[in-house]
Design an enzyme around this catalytic site. Structure first.
Site, mmCIF file in Angstrom:
data_model
loop_
_atom_site.group_PDB
_atom_site.id
_atom_site.type_symbol
_atom_site.label_atom_id
_atom_site.label_comp_id
_atom_site.label_asym_id
_atom_site.label_seq_id
_atom_site.Cartn_x
_atom_site.Cartn_y
_atom_site.Cartn_z
ATOM 1 C CE LYS A 83 -1.050 0.187 5.001
ATOM 2 N NZ LYS A 83 -2.139 0.293 5.997
ATOM 3 C CB SER B 201 7.963 -0.763 4.455
ATOM 4 O OG SER B 201 7.519 -0.983 3.137
ATOM 5 C CD1 TRP C 295 -0.785 -0.946 -7.111
ATOM 6 C CD2 TRP C 295 -2.185 -2.587 -7.710
ATOM 7 N NE1 TRP C 295 -0.864 -0.946 -8.483
ATOM 8 C CE2 TRP C 295 -1.711 -1.939 -8.874
ATOM 9 C CE3 TRP C 295 -3.075 -3.654 -7.838
ATOM 10 C CZ2 TRP C 295 -2.115 -2.330 -10.161
ATOM 11 C CZ3 TRP C 295 -3.458 -4.052 -9.114
ATOM 12 C CH2 TRP C 295 -2.992 -3.382 -10.266
ATOM 13 C CG PHE C 296 -5.455 -0.647 0.702
ATOM 14 C CD1 PHE C 296 -4.634 -0.966 1.776
ATOM 15 C CD2 PHE C 296 -6.801 -0.409 0.945
ATOM 16 C CE1 PHE C 296 -5.156 -1.057 3.061
ATOM 17 C CE2 PHE C 296 -7.327 -0.500 2.223
ATOM 18 C CZ PHE C 296 -6.504 -0.828 3.279
ATOM 19 C CG HIS D 229 10.867 0.925 22.789
ATOM 20 N ND1 HIS D 229 11.640 1.806 23.510
ATOM 21 C CD2 HIS D 229 11.725 0.241 22.004
ATOM 22 C CE1 HIS D 229 12.911 1.656 23.145
ATOM 23 N NE2 HIS D 229 12.985 0.711 22.233
ATOM 24 N NE ARG E 256 16.598 2.146 27.116
ATOM 25 C CZ ARG E 256 15.907 1.050 26.833
ATOM 26 N NH1 ARG E 256 15.980 -0.014 27.626
ATOM 27 N NH2 ARG E 256 15.147 0.994 25.757
ATOM 28 C CD GLU F 89 5.187 -5.356 14.567
ATOM 29 O OE1 GLU F 89 5.970 -4.638 13.926
ATOM 30 O OE2 GLU F 89 4.467 -4.927 15.485
#
Lengths: 128, 591, 248
Positions: free
Chosen positions: B38, B44, B156-157, B233, B249, B387
């Site tokens: 999309k 991304s 394109w979705f 997070h 950190r 993910e």
């Protein structure tokens, strides 16, 4: 289905859009004076080649005229502008590094000025 | 309707999708691949990952150690066979990416450098300064350009998976430019659409992270696994939620409360060392504890009134300070320059001179489309990676820097199994797919263009965000979760009355936002109901009413199945190979 | 207390309604910590759902939200309202690109060019993965790192008058990315890229205006990439002229 796209033409005075572009055009313009003065130098050289008398005549007749001095001053201004902008662009053109890090761009620019002064002094010494 | 056809389709052009597309080219360059995204691939969300990617490369490290850290971090909810495959293939994938030009930060001798990261007892996180995801994504994208068997469908979705004969055989997608729905066939489809952080109000996630792939799979009968595990997070910027990487950190940054006190020492995360001590920062200790524990510690500090109240546009917000000043300007510029840039731009402070105000923000979905170790879902022909998938290697809490590696390892794995599947299932039913896509076009037209509604996208999204934060935040209870589940039911009802004002065809972003909102509601439903059902505390899922981990009942993955009413929650045993469940211990001297 | 507000004059182009664009004014609340993108999002959510634009990460790394803000190419996620307030802000699609709709430009041309310059690693020596990584010293990394920071946001193309006048010009970002690989110690593909990079549509089209580098939000300095490539190309040309064939 083909969708219509809107194309915006480039305005004829695009170089007036911002100060940076105006200065760029000024620099482009300055190139004419640099080139023009180079031609003039060649003419001078040609005259010098014709003997001392011819050169003197040229010098007294053409170069000492008010118009000539005026044009010289304008050319000088543009040539200086051209030179300075070239010097200032040096860090973009040259990638000089110590280890991983590029050297301070101001150093690179300063080096050009120093070179300029040195070359000018040498020319003066030779000329005088 | 025009019919487009490829051997394999990949939905999503981020890290996992691009890795998968290249893997198919490597397996068999004759196979045609369609990558449908999309957004342009280089937009991304992989791009926003900062800190690094974990893989064993140094002599002081071992695959077992990486696996053990990952499993401990997951609070024993990761499948150990998947973790073993993951740590085993991680180094190869990372070297491969190096060979594709990724500009990894280096040791003086030219070898790849690694940095310590939260919950990793040995440093093994490869990094490209603090723009690791950015460099990985661009390296993958630019590498993918040389494969001519890949056709990209940028912008394109995908709105629906096309299923025939019990098999996913393609997708229906809106070509945003023309607004037309197209049917695209594929013998196998791999979902690589990323997370769903946008169902929460404060998130590091980009606008596009609306759970699309999760919802698409959920709607064709694939369960969503372990959705209750949402990673906060610990160091996001207040207000915007912009990520300040854990690498801050890892390089030695510390967290302090309003008294300048390193409060993590009160939460069973070890004892602080002076920042000038050469052993600081200690691995898997204090600031380098796992994310779930750090975010939970923050909430306890809020309760104790020891956080800092920061005035923002959205009212006062509780924050703590991430202090990196002692690292000095040179190290900050070299190792975490993006942190400095972000803090200057979006928090108005220069971390060289001032501490950065931070708070926990939603960052990552441990859960997702349930797949096996090969990336396959229970619906034949449908695969998932990255993910949006839950294999699972992250269990109840992902360790920082495992997800970038995960999208490489499992992107490639899913691609390889999709290649096999496509070879075994050469036929697709073109007519049925076209009919379904035409139906999708009709439904979109009727639902969004011919019908108006009194509800707005923004209002429903805002209320969804609010109820997710209130009920499914860092600490949850039966009461809060029931309220959220109830709210989601109502919001789903109200969604039927959403109308859009934009009736134009070309690049109708209001239409895509409306469809995305539908995906978000489905994803949120799976999160809330799975959380309500899990009556224990584990990793990122902390129940105030069930404060202990309960291995008797819940050493299991939850599986949320879509029904016409509330989702059905089932359970699946966790795979244990070598590491029996134990207590998670952080803050002990490891070296 | 009445809320402070600021006016956005937004370029609207709706191809299904009109062949010509128009400017539409929106008053949005003024907030100290808002960027232009926040204001656009406010318009989309609360005033006019039909306004179309691209955005995603809102942290200056995805490269989606480049637009002209008061005539300057900017990432709208990094252009703060406070730098303009109380003056109105004019928001337009990036110049030099065809407009698909509203603030959305067509950037396909760039993607073709990226492929043309072969912006990927062409290894000097193929090495199997099993033999480990290519070695690269921090110094070698530093020589190309800057040019690898390009987020493809297209601001440099919008700023480049040469690209505006001659769309065939490869443009700042594509050349910088080609150079990024040319300068990478692992890469051996320079000759393959030379045909296109050193062509008349490549570096020699550039007149060194420098606007690309001035507007680059990531300090990639594409102008430097191009000028250095010119110097290098010139040197190589002289060398090939002066040295006998086969010598190096």
């Amino acid at each position: 289905m083909k969708t219509k796209e809107y194309v915006r033409p480039m305005p004829a005075n695009w170089f007036m859009h911002n100060r940076h572009l105006q200065l760029f055009m000024l620099r482009e313009l300055s190139a004419f004076f640099v080139a023009g003065y180079s031609v003039f130098l060649l003419v001078m050289l040609y005259k010098a080649g014709q003997g001392e008398q011819a050169f003197q005549q040229f010098f007294e007749g053409v170069m000492k005229s008010g118009l000539s001095i005026f044009l010289h001053l304008i050319a000088l201004a543009f040539v200086v502008y051209h030179a300075l902008t070239s010097f200032n662009a040096a860090p973009v053109i040259m990638d000089v590094r110590i280890g991983e890090d590029p050297i301070d761009p101001r150093l690179l620019i300063a080096a050009h000025y120093v070179m300029w002064v040195v070359v000018s002094v040498v020319i003066l010494i030779v000329a005088l | 309707m025009e019919f487009l056809n490829h051997d394999i389709l990949i939905v999503g052009g981020g890290g996992a999708g691009l890795r998968a597309s290249i893997a198919i080219g490597e397996e068999n360059p004759q196979l045609s691949v369609g990558v449908i995204s999309k957004v342009y691939p280089m937009r991304s969300h992989t791009i926003s990952a900062e800190g690094g990617a974990a893989a064993v490369i140094k002599a002081n490290d071992s695959l077992d150690a990486h696996a053990r850290d990952t499993i401990t971090g997951s609070d024993w909810l990761a499948d150990q066979d998947a973790v073993e495959a993951f740590v085993n293939e991680a180094p190869k994938e990372m070297i491969q990416l190096e060979h594709w030009g990724c500009p990894w930060s280096r040791e003086p001798d030219g070898h790849v450098a690694v940095r310590p990261f939260g919950g990793m007892k040995i440093e093994r996180t490869w990094f490209a300064a603090d723009k690791t995801g950015f460099h990985m994504l661009h390296a993958l994208f630019q590498t993918s350009l040389k494969y001519n068997n890949v056709t990209r469908y940028d912008e394109w979705f995908v709105t629906r998976l096309l299923v025939d004969d019990g098999r996913v055989q393609g997708v229906a997608a809106i070509e945003l430019r023309t607004g037309q729905v197209r049917a695209i066939g594929g013998k196998a489809v791999i979902l690589c659409t990323g997370g769903a952080g946008r169902i929460f109000p404060f998130t590091t996630n980009a606008a596009i992270k609306t759970g699309d792939g999760m919802a698409l799979a959920y709607r064709v009968g694939v369960p969503l696994k372990d959705m209750e595990f949402v990673q906060y997070h610990p160091t996001g910027l207040p207000g915007t939620g912009i990520l300040i990487t854990e690498a801050a950190r890892g390089e030695g940054g510390i967290l302090v409360n309003k008294d300048g006190y390193r409060y993590l020492q009160d939460y069973n995360l070890g004892q602080p060392l002076d920042v000038r001590d050469p052993r600081h920062p200690q691995k898997a200790s204090m600031e380098l504890g796992p994310r779930d524990r750090l975010s939970q510690a923050f909430m306890k500090e809020v309760e104790k009134g020891r956080t800092i109240k920061l005035e923002t546009a959205v009212g006062p917000v509780d924050v703590v300070h991430l202090d990196v000043r002692h690292l000095g300007e040179e190290k900050i510029n070299k190792k975490i320059p993006f942190v400095r840039e972000l803090a200057k731009n979006y928090a108005g402070i220069d971390p060289v001179y001032e501490p950065i105000p931070v708070r926990p923000v939603v960052h990552y979905m441990m859960g997702g489309v349930s797949t096996n170790i090969e990336g396959a879902t229970i619906v034949p022909g449908l695969f998932a990676a990255g993910e949006c998938a839950c294999v699972s290697i992250n269990g109840a809490n992902r360790l920082g820097s495992n997800s970038l590696t995960e999208l490489l390892v499992f992107g490639a794995r899913a691609a390889r199994s999709a290649v096999k599947f496509a070879a075994d299932h050469p036929q697709i039913n073109k007519d049925a797919l076209i009919a379904q896509a035409e139906d999708e076009q009709r439904q979109i037209t009727q639902r969004w263009f011919q019908k108006d509604g009194s509800e707005t996208i923004a209002a429903i999204r805002l209320e969804l965000n609010k109820t997710m934060e209130a009920g499914c935040g860092i600490y949850r209870s039966e009461e809060s979760l029931k309220k959220t589940c109830d709210d989601i039911r109502k919001l789903k009802e109200r969604y039927h009355n959403v109308g859009i004002s934009d009736k134009s065809i070309s690049f109708n972003t209001e239409l895509t936002a409306a469809i995305e909102l539908g995906f978000m509601l489905d994803t949120a439903e799976a999160v809330a109901f799975s959380a309500l059902a899990r009556q224990e505390s584990r990793g990122s899922h902390q129940r105030t009413d069930f404060a202990k981990r309960d291995d008797e009942k819940y050493l299991k993955h939850s599986l949320a199945y879509r029904t016409d009413g509330d989702p059905r929650i089932e359970y699946l045993d966790v795979v244990i190979t070598k590491w029996p469940p134990a207590e998670r211990v952080y803050g002990q001297q490891t070296s | 207390m009445p809320e402070k507000s600021i006016t956005l004059e937004v370029f609207r182009y709706l191809p299904e309604q009109s062949d010509e664009p128009k400017y539409q004014k929106y008053d949005v609340p003024y907030r100290e910590d808002w960027v232009v993108l926040d204001a656009l999002n406010y318009i989309k959510d609360h005033i006019d759902g039909s306004l179309s634009y691209r955005w995603s990460c809102r942290m200056g790394v995805c490269g989606s939200c480049g637009m002209m803000v008061n005539g300057e190419p900017r990432l709208t996620c990094a252009a703060f309202l406070r730098d303009f307030y109380p003056q109105p802000i004019r928001v337009e699609p990036l110049t030099n690109f065809p407009v698909i709709r509203d603030l959305i430009i067509n950037l396909e041309d760039f993607l073709h060019k990226l492929k043309e310059v072969k912006a990927w690693l062409i290894p000097k020596q193929e090495k199997p993965v099993s033999e480990g990584e290519y070695l690269q010293s921090p110094k070698e990394l530093a020589t190309y790192k800057q040019f690898s920071m390009c987020i493809n946001c297209m601001l440099c193309y919008a700023a480049c008058p040469v690209y505006g006048l001659e769309p065939k010009f490869l443009g700042p970002a594509a050349i910088a990315l080609g150079q990024r690989y040319n300068l990478d110690s692992r890469d051996g593909g320079k000759e393959e890229r030379t045909d296109i990079i050193a062509s008349s549509e490549g570096i020699w089209e550039c007149t060194f205006i420098g606007e690309c580098s001035r507007v680059c939000p990531k300090h990639v300095d594409p102008a430097a990439a191009i000028q250095r490539a010119k110097v290098q190309s010139t040197q190589e040309w002289w060398m090939s002229l002066l040295l006998p064939k086969g010598a190096k």
